[in-house]
Design an enzyme around this catalytic site. Structure first.
Site, PDB file in Angstrom:
ATOM      1  N   ASP A 157       0.857  -1.181   0.000  1.00 37.89           N
ATOM      2  CA  ASP A 157       0.000   0.000   0.000  1.00 37.89           C
ATOM      3  C   ASP A 157       0.897   1.237   0.000  1.00 37.89           C
ATOM      4  OD1 ASP A 157      -1.805  -2.059   0.476  1.00 37.89           O
ATOM      5  OD2 ASP A 157      -3.055  -0.850   1.810  1.00 37.89           O
ATOM      6  N   LYS A 159      -6.876   3.274  -3.497  1.00 32.03           N
ATOM      7  CA  LYS A 159      -7.338   3.251  -2.106  1.00 32.03           C
ATOM      8  C   LYS A 159      -7.551   4.677  -1.647  1.00 32.03           C
ATOM      9  CE  LYS A 159      -5.399   1.890   2.424  1.00 32.03           C
ATOM     10  NZ  LYS A 159      -4.321   1.154   3.107  1.00 32.03           N
ATOM     11  N   LYS A 218     -10.250   0.116  -2.775  1.00 34.79           N
ATOM     12  CA  LYS A 218     -10.166  -0.124  -1.330  1.00 34.79           C
ATOM     13  C   LYS A 218     -10.478   1.152  -0.565  1.00 34.79           C
ATOM     14  CE  LYS A 218      -6.998  -1.484   2.388  1.00 34.79           C
ATOM     15  NZ  LYS A 218      -5.653  -1.951   2.750  1.00 34.79           N
TER      16      LYS A 218
END
Lengths: 341, 329
Positions: A178, A241, A277
């Site tokens: 991430d 995300k 996400k």
């Protein structure tokens, strides 16, 4: 760099692309990229088209809110909640994280509840130094290890440090990375710089999946969120995300809808399915179902699985478990009867 | 007085409201002491439940109608929210969140807040007794009930830092241990207030519970829910943290079973429940091993200060924790 290069050919859609090969160097002047030498000069021609449609703020907020009013009850609710658990990235990103806490989190991710019909979570998300602990605890379980990297959460370190961070996390065993984008560059309009950084990180990831955190709470407008989504997807993100969870506002239904629409349009243009996400601030089962409705209505069933949709959350799991127990027993549950992470 | 009568006119039958509007249309009809006196439209209060320190409608949007004055027939009625089971769940949630903060305050501070509640009730004597009268209580009795309510708040304000030493004990044990017992709060208590007295019964049930550091969700009297809401307005201005007392109005039989099964509720305090409902609620409560106190005091019984201001009322809502501590050697 095949991952970001293959999009340009098959697009008869609305995302016009420049030729892929020449774009690599860009703003990384004298930098780590192989194509840096030829990148000088007419830079504008070397990037794909980052243009994105303007977002109608009122409409997107209205639509996101309207989709939250759908009432899911009984079997549909139970199915939705179980699906949500199977999509969860159980996250702990605090300075006080210890191997003990991560071990506990891994146990919970593998077996969220004593009942056999509750599925395992999708992944455990930790800081890089705790990746080996999680990797060992989760071995053979099918639950992935995700690690934040690139000087999370601010992302304000030199690129070389960020890339080293990523390589280290992958070497330690992370299945998913991430990363955070450079919001300062994004706000300053240096889109090429943001793009190049994601490309470089993607390359450093190797086999690991890359999730690109836009930190929408710091981007200010939906237009900028949409553009950042476009840049991230063009640069090779596997997931986009919303947030780090360290900034408020974090994930909201409206900002998630903007990103889901960006994913949809990107799919129409390129045929590539990018994952989504939302993370941060999703604490209740009701919110989780709201997000599933957003995905279903915007992207359809193809995205309703852990390969293409995840929740970044820590406290959400217990609320979902409490709701499942409530549906099973008929009694509202109490937090003291569920393990704290 | 003029204002009061105008309000009453506004609350009256629809045709009265219509007249009011017509008069307002003519504007500044009368001249008094040099000032124009425009006709005013009556202001009707929207009665709302008290949850988490805020006044809220039912999430279900439902209302029950209460006669404007007891015994008055016809259209002259007021809407009071009818709580749903989700309102009950939301109230338990905020009550549970408020518990640690309330129990964690010093006993002295809880006493100061309850004393201020007494002050706020005292300042609203007229409003409270007026509300009781609209609910069918005679003027003299209404005033006596308000007086007793203020006194009860002051009495429990005094108890907050005193009951501990009455319930705590130093226990003799045969061994090298120091053994002592001290009271602690239970958590969220669900109270069903008695139908009558609507004010004194409500306050008298809430006070011992919160004195002991618990928080509560109260199902108000269905005979006179307006007075419970007016009482909540005193709570809201008495420095009581939001969520310590939550008052729901509506049907007890509809909401109570869900609260009785709610795992996060620690105890039930039921006043004047009919036997069948009481039995089923006790069965519901057994699933999560709740304490259930059920009793039915006579109306006069609530006015018996010696009985109802007893620390035994507080003792029902504390947990006694005993500690063994190594000593000697």
């Amino acid at each position: 760099m095949a991952a970001h290069g293959n999009g340009s050919g098959n697009g008869a859609g609305p995302v016009p692309r420049a030729e892929g090969g020449a774009r690599a160097g860009g703003a990384l002047e004298g930098g780590a990229m192989a194509g840096g030498a030829m990148a000088r000069g007419a830079r504008s021609g070397q990037y794909p088209d980052f243009s994105a449609p303007a977002v109608d703020r009122v409409m997107v907020e209205e639509r996101a809110a309207a989709l939250g009013k759908r009432s899911l009850k009984k079997e549909a609710k139970v199915a939705g909640l179980k699906l949500a658990i199977s999509m969860m990235d159980l996250t702990t990103l605090e300075g006080r994280d210890s191997s003990g806490k991560v071990l506990q989190l891994c146990q919970k991710a593998m077996r969220p509840h004593e009942r056999a019909d509750v599925p395992a979570c999708a992944a455990v998300c930790v800081y890089p130094t705790l990746v080996p602990v999680a990797k060992k605890a989760l071995a053979g379980s099918g639950v992935k290890v995700a690690s934040v990297a690139t000087a999370f959460p601010s992302g304000l370190s030199p690129l070389s440090v960020k890339l080293a961070d990523v390589r280290e996390a992958v070497a330690l065993g992370a299945d998913e990375i991430d990363m955070v984008i450079d919001r300062g560059a994004m706000l300053a309009g240096k889109h090429g710089s943001v793009f190049d950084e994601i490309v470089a990180v993607k390359e450093a990831c190797g086999e690991a999946h890359l999730k690109v955190i836009l930190e929408t709470g710091e981007l200010g407008t939906y237009d900028r969120v949409r553009k950042a989504s476009q840049i991230a997807m063009l640069a090779g993100a596997d997931f986009i995300k919303t947030s780090t969870g360290k900034v408020t506002p974090a994930a909201t239904p409206a900002v998630t809808l903007v990103m889901l629409e960006a994913i949809r349009d990107f799919y129409y243009a390129t045929g590539k399915r990018i994952g989504m996400k939302p993370a941060g601030g999703i604490r209740t089962a009701k919110q989780a179902l709201h997000y599933l409705v957003l995905v279903k209505e915007t992207l359809g069933d193809a995205w309703l699985n852990a390969d293409l949709f995840r929740f970044g959350a820590s406290t959400l799991l217990n609320d979902v478990l409490m709701q499942l127990e409530k549906e099973r027993t008929g009694a509202y549950q109490g937090g003291d009867y569920f393990s704290k992470d | 007085m003029a204002r009061g009568s105008k309000q009453d006119a506004g609350r009256g039958a629809p045709q009265a409201a219509g007249e009011g509007e017509a008069a307002a249309g003519e504007a500044s009809a009368s001249q008094e002491g040099g000032f124009a006196q425009p006709a005013r439209v009556g202001i009707r209060k929207a009665y709302k439940m008290f949850v988490g320190g805020a006044f809220v409608r039912s999430e279900s949007g439902r209302y029950t109608q209460v006669p404007e004055h007891a015994g008055v027939a016809g259209e002259n009625r007021e809407n009071v929210p009818r709580a749903s089971r989700k309102d009950g769940r939301d109230a338990v949630k905020v009550a549970h969140e408020a518990w640690a903060g309330w129990a964690g305050r010093t006993a002295q501070n809880r006493g100061q807040i309850l004393y201020r509640l007494g002050e706020m009730l005292d300042a609203r004597r007229g409003e409270l007794s007026g509300s009781l009268e609209r609910g069918g209580v005679a003027a003299g009795a209404a005033q006596a009930e308000v007086d007793a309510t203020v006194d009860r708040a002051i009495a429990y304000a005094g108890w907050t830092d005193k009951y501990q030493s009455l319930f705590a004990s130093l226990n003799p044990v045969a061994g090298p241990h120091f053994n002592f017992t001290s009271p602690e709060s239970l958590g969220v208590v669900v109270i069903v207030a008695p139908e009558r007295p609507a004010l004194l019964g409500l306050a008298g049930a809430i006070l011992p519970v919160i004195t002991a550091g618990n928080t509560c969700v109260v199902l108000a009297s269905t005979a006179d829910p307006r007075t419970a809401i007016t009482f909540a307005e005193a709570l809201a201005t008495s420095d009581l943290p939001g969520g310590v007392v939550n008052i729901l109005t509506g049907s007890v039989a509809e909401v109570l079973p869900h609260l009785a099964r709610h795992v996060e509720v620690a105890a039930l305090d039921l006043h004047g429940l009919e036997p069948a409902l009481r039995k089923s609620v006790e069965e519901d409560a057994s699933g999560s091993v709740k304490r259930v106190h059920a009793r039915k005091l006579s109306e006069e019984g609530w006015f018996d200060a010696a009985a109802t201001e007893s620390p035994r009322w507080i003792e029902r809502f504390v947990e006694l924790k005993t500690i063994w501590h190594p000593a000697g050697q």
